[in-house]
Design a protein around this motif. Structure first.
Motif, PDB file in Angstrom:
ATOM      1  N   UNK A 214       0.777  -1.224   0.000  1.00 34.71           N
ATOM      2  CA  UNK A 214       0.000   0.000   0.000  1.00 34.71           C
ATOM      3  C   UNK A 214       0.807   1.272   0.000  1.00 34.71           C
ATOM      4  N   UNK A 215       2.136   1.191   0.048  1.00 36.06           N
ATOM      5  CA  UNK A 215       2.948   2.388  -0.048  1.00 36.06           C
ATOM      6  C   UNK A 215       4.167   2.071  -0.888  1.00 36.06           C
ATOM      7  N   UNK A 216       4.733   3.101  -1.491  1.00 39.16           N
ATOM      8  CA  UNK A 216       5.906   2.881  -2.335  1.00 39.16           C
ATOM      9  C   UNK A 216       7.129   2.734  -1.443  1.00 39.16           C
ATOM     10  N   UNK A 217       7.833   1.633  -1.639  1.00 34.19           N
ATOM     11  CA  UNK A 217       8.993   1.308  -0.820  1.00 34.19           C
ATOM     12  C   UNK A 217      10.223   1.297  -1.707  1.00 34.19           C
ATOM     13  N   UNK A 218      11.274   1.959  -1.274  1.00 35.63           N
ATOM     14  CA  UNK A 218      12.516   1.954  -2.024  1.00 35.63           C
ATOM     15  C   UNK A 218      13.226   3.294  -1.947  1.00 35.63           C
ATOM     16  N   UNK A 391      17.196  -3.236  -8.468  1.00 39.77           N
ATOM     17  CA  UNK A 391      17.859  -4.213  -7.602  1.00 39.77           C
ATOM     18  C   UNK A 391      18.136  -3.639  -6.219  1.00 39.77           C
ATOM     19  N   UNK A 392      18.511  -2.352  -6.158  1.00 40.65           N
ATOM     20  CA  UNK A 392      18.847  -1.755  -4.870  1.00 40.65           C
ATOM     21  C   UNK A 392      17.642  -1.647  -3.942  1.00 40.65           C
ATOM     22  N   UNK A 393      16.407  -1.726  -4.509  1.00 44.54           N
ATOM     23  CA  UNK A 393      15.200  -1.635  -3.681  1.00 44.54           C
ATOM     24  C   UNK A 393      14.703  -2.992  -3.195  1.00 44.54           C
ATOM     25  N   UNK A 394      15.238  -4.082  -3.731  1.00 45.30           N
ATOM     26  CA  UNK A 394      14.731  -5.415  -3.378  1.00 45.30           C
ATOM     27  C   UNK A 394      14.846  -5.715  -1.882  1.00 45.30           C
ATOM     28  N   UNK A 395      15.982  -5.416  -1.196  1.00 47.82           N
ATOM     29  CA  UNK A 395      16.029  -5.702   0.253  1.00 47.82           C
ATOM     30  C   UNK A 395      14.952  -4.971   1.043  1.00 47.82           C
ATOM     31  N   UNK A 399      11.862  -6.955   3.046  1.00 46.36           N
ATOM     32  CA  UNK A 399      11.613  -6.749   4.479  1.00 46.36           C
ATOM     33  C   UNK A 399      10.209  -6.206   4.712  1.00 46.36           C
ATOM     34  N   UNK A 400       9.774  -5.309   3.848  1.00 50.45           N
ATOM     35  CA  UNK A 400       8.427  -4.737   3.968  1.00 50.45           C
ATOM     36  C   UNK A 400       7.365  -5.826   3.838  1.00 50.45           C
ATOM     37  N   UNK A 401       7.514  -6.709   2.849  1.00 48.23           N
ATOM     38  CA  UNK A 401       6.524  -7.759   2.640  1.00 48.23           C
ATOM     39  C   UNK A 401       6.565  -8.802   3.751  1.00 48.23           C
ATOM     40  N   UNK A 402       7.755  -9.083   4.285  1.00 49.41           N
ATOM     41  CA  UNK A 402       7.851 -10.029   5.401  1.00 49.41           C
ATOM     42  C   UNK A 402       7.115  -9.486   6.618  1.00 49.41           C
TER      43      UNK A 402
END
Length: 540
Positions: A214-218, A391-395, A399-402
């Motif tokens: 629900x929010x932009x992460x990265x 790729x730099x946003x994947x971690x 973590x957000x989805x976990x």
């Protein structure tokens, strides 16, 4: 006239809740009276056929006119002309034109007991017919409610109308105006209730199908570029076309544009064009009237009306059938549309955000998409990058989805290790952010109470067994990285493993696509690229 019958009409119409039923009861009831030749009921509506109206040359105001909505009668014996021809050829009457238009313009009742005068104010082509039909009198009554002109009803009789009959008819007109106003209010209440029910159902549907991020992460440059473009275009009313692969978060970007626009107090309505059956597109977009087709048991509000004042998000816009694209173009350009089975033209004020994973220019070349619609949608194109370009946003996303899955499922598990982070960043994510979310959620479910296991959902061996294949936080010179070819090999092995576990079932519950967290069409495309095909069970 039978005054008792008129009293019955007056009593009956007040109890009705449908405008059409009220008007039909009045004309049918009056037409059944002796000597009544023709009864017509006309409603005040917006001018809609002005370009080809047969009386446009006498129309002073094209913003409104009288629409014939109900008619009945039985002219005197010996008349062979079809009395309904008048309403068919003159379905609209301008204010001030003909007998009914004069009544509407003056806003007062009119009674004419003069054979020649009655026929002077009908269309010229019907004057001689009116004389042969035996018209001797005319009575017209405005339907007024609290000063508002709702319509007019007119009567042509083959006998003079007495003062007593005229007073009864005038009283009937007053009751009819109240009945029409009440029925209109009931219809509006019903419409608003149905719209609210549809809106609530839509919100429940959205809650079930929402992607969950629900929010932009990265923090990467690609996301920063997207956010900058959102800030630029959101305050405007420009149409936005979101381009990119499936699962990249186009709906989330559409919501961000809407939430930062001047329309944020009104709804954002999503239409997944790929999921609408071809024959239901027009009903889904514009709605339909009761009885418009088999199964249309009541009026239905379309998505465009639901989005009035707000934003409509057309996801997978490239899936819209070519034959409907002209109607979509009209509503985008003029803000006008008609429901199926309804003559009334409705207006909407909306902003359009569209999304597609197709190359619309190729679709235009192939004759599957209109070029003028493309230019209308493509005012502000916005390219959404795939996850492999972030790729730099994947971690951060992982973590957000976990954390999100832990809260929603009320489960506990360990966090991501550095090796697992590297695994995620080395994966090419054909399903993009949606696939990453599904992988993390399944990992949380499988790993509940223990360390996070990615090997069971990505097909990668546990970290203890691949210490020599993947770098740890402090790698030695003897540790080697997986090559792209090795990663592809692992991915192929994992896909085959899922297919075998599912008994080569690709779709549905327990299928390989579900095990891998992929859409069935994504799995099929991946199998084709990998050269995987189902073994022939007929061979020994």
């Amino acid at each position: 006239m039978n005054f008792e019958a008129l009293q019955d009409i007056t009593t009956a119409v007040v109890q009705e809740r449908s405008v059409e039923t009220v008007l039909k009861m009045i004309v049918d009831g009056l037409a059944a009276q002796p000597d009544i030749a023709v009864v017509r009921m006309l409603k005040v509506e917006r001018g809609d056929i002005c370009d080809h109206c047969v009386v446009r040359n006498v129309c002073r105001d094209q913003t409104r006119c009288l629409h014939v909505v109900a008619t009945s009668g039985h002219p005197s014996k010996g008349t062979v002309e079809d009395w309904t021809k008048l309403s068919r050829e003159y379905p609209r009457v301008p204010f001030g034109a003909f007998n009914s238009g004069v009544v509407a313009d003056a806003r007062i009742p009119v009674l004419i007991n003069d054979r020649e005068r009655v026929c002077q104010r009908v269309p010229e082509s019907f004057q001689e017919w009116g004389r042969r039909a035996g018209f001797q009198s005319f009575a017209g009554f405005p339907l007024l409610f609290h000063g508002e002109m709702l319509g007019v009803f007119t009567i042509y009789s083959c006998a003079p109308i007495s003062e007593a009959e005229y007073r009864w008819l005038r009283a009937l007109a007053d009751h009819a105006a109240i009945a029409v106003a009440n029925a209109r209010a009931f219809e509006e209440i019903t419409r608003l209730r149905e719209q609210l029910e549809l809106h609530n159902a839509y919100l429940r549907e959205q809650e079930k199908s929402h992607l969950g991020y629900g929010e932009m992460v990265g923090q990467g440059d690609a996301l920063k570029q997207i956010l900058m473009q959102i800030r630029v275009v959101a305050p405007t009313d420009a149409s936005v076309l979101l381009l990119g692969e499936t699962g990249t978060g186009k709906e989330l970007i559409a919501r961000a544009i809407h939430e930062h626009s001047q329309r944020r107090q009104r709804p954002l309505i999503k239409v997944n064009c790929a999921s609408v059956p071809r024959e239901l597109f027009e009903s889904e977009f514009f709605g339909h009237a009761k009885g418009a087709f088999t199964g249309a048991f009541r009026d239905r509000v379309g998505r465009f009306q639901l989005a009035d004042g707000g934003t409509i998000f057309l996801d997978e816009v490239g899936e819209i059938p070519l034959e409907l694209q002209s109607k979509l173009l009209r509503v985008l350009q003029e803000g006008e549309y008609e429901r199926i089975g309804e003559d009334r033209t409705r207006r909407v004020n909306i902003r359009v955000i569209a999304a597609t994973n197709r190359d619309l220019k190729q679709e235009i070349s192939a004759g599957r998409f209109r070029q003028d619609l493309y230019y209308r949608l493509n005012i502000f194109p916005l390219e959404v990058p795939p996850l492999r370009a972030r790729v730099e946003d994947i971690p951060l996303l992982a973590e957000h989805f976990i954390n999100q899955a832990r809260r929603r499922l009320n489960l506990t598990c360990g966090g991501l290790t550095a090796q697992q982070m590297a695994q995620l960043q080395n994966y090419d994510w054909p399903g993009n952010i949606r696939e990453l979310q599904n992988v993390m959620e399944r990992a949380v479910i499988i790993s509940q109470g223990g360390p996070l296991r990615l090997d069971l959902v990505l097909g990668i061996r546990p970290a203890a067994k691949i210490a020599q294949s993947l770098p740890d936080p402090h790698p030695s010179s003897s540790v080697s990285c997986l090559t792209q070819e090795e990663m592809k090999k692992r991915e192929r092995e994992n896909t085959l493993l899922a297919l075998k576990r599912a008994g080569w079932k690709m779709y549905g519950p327990g299928g390989a696509a579900e095990l891998l967290g992929l859409k069935p069409n994504t799995l099929a495309a991946r199998m084709k690229v990998m050269g995987i095909s189902r073994p022939d069970s007929r061979r020994g």
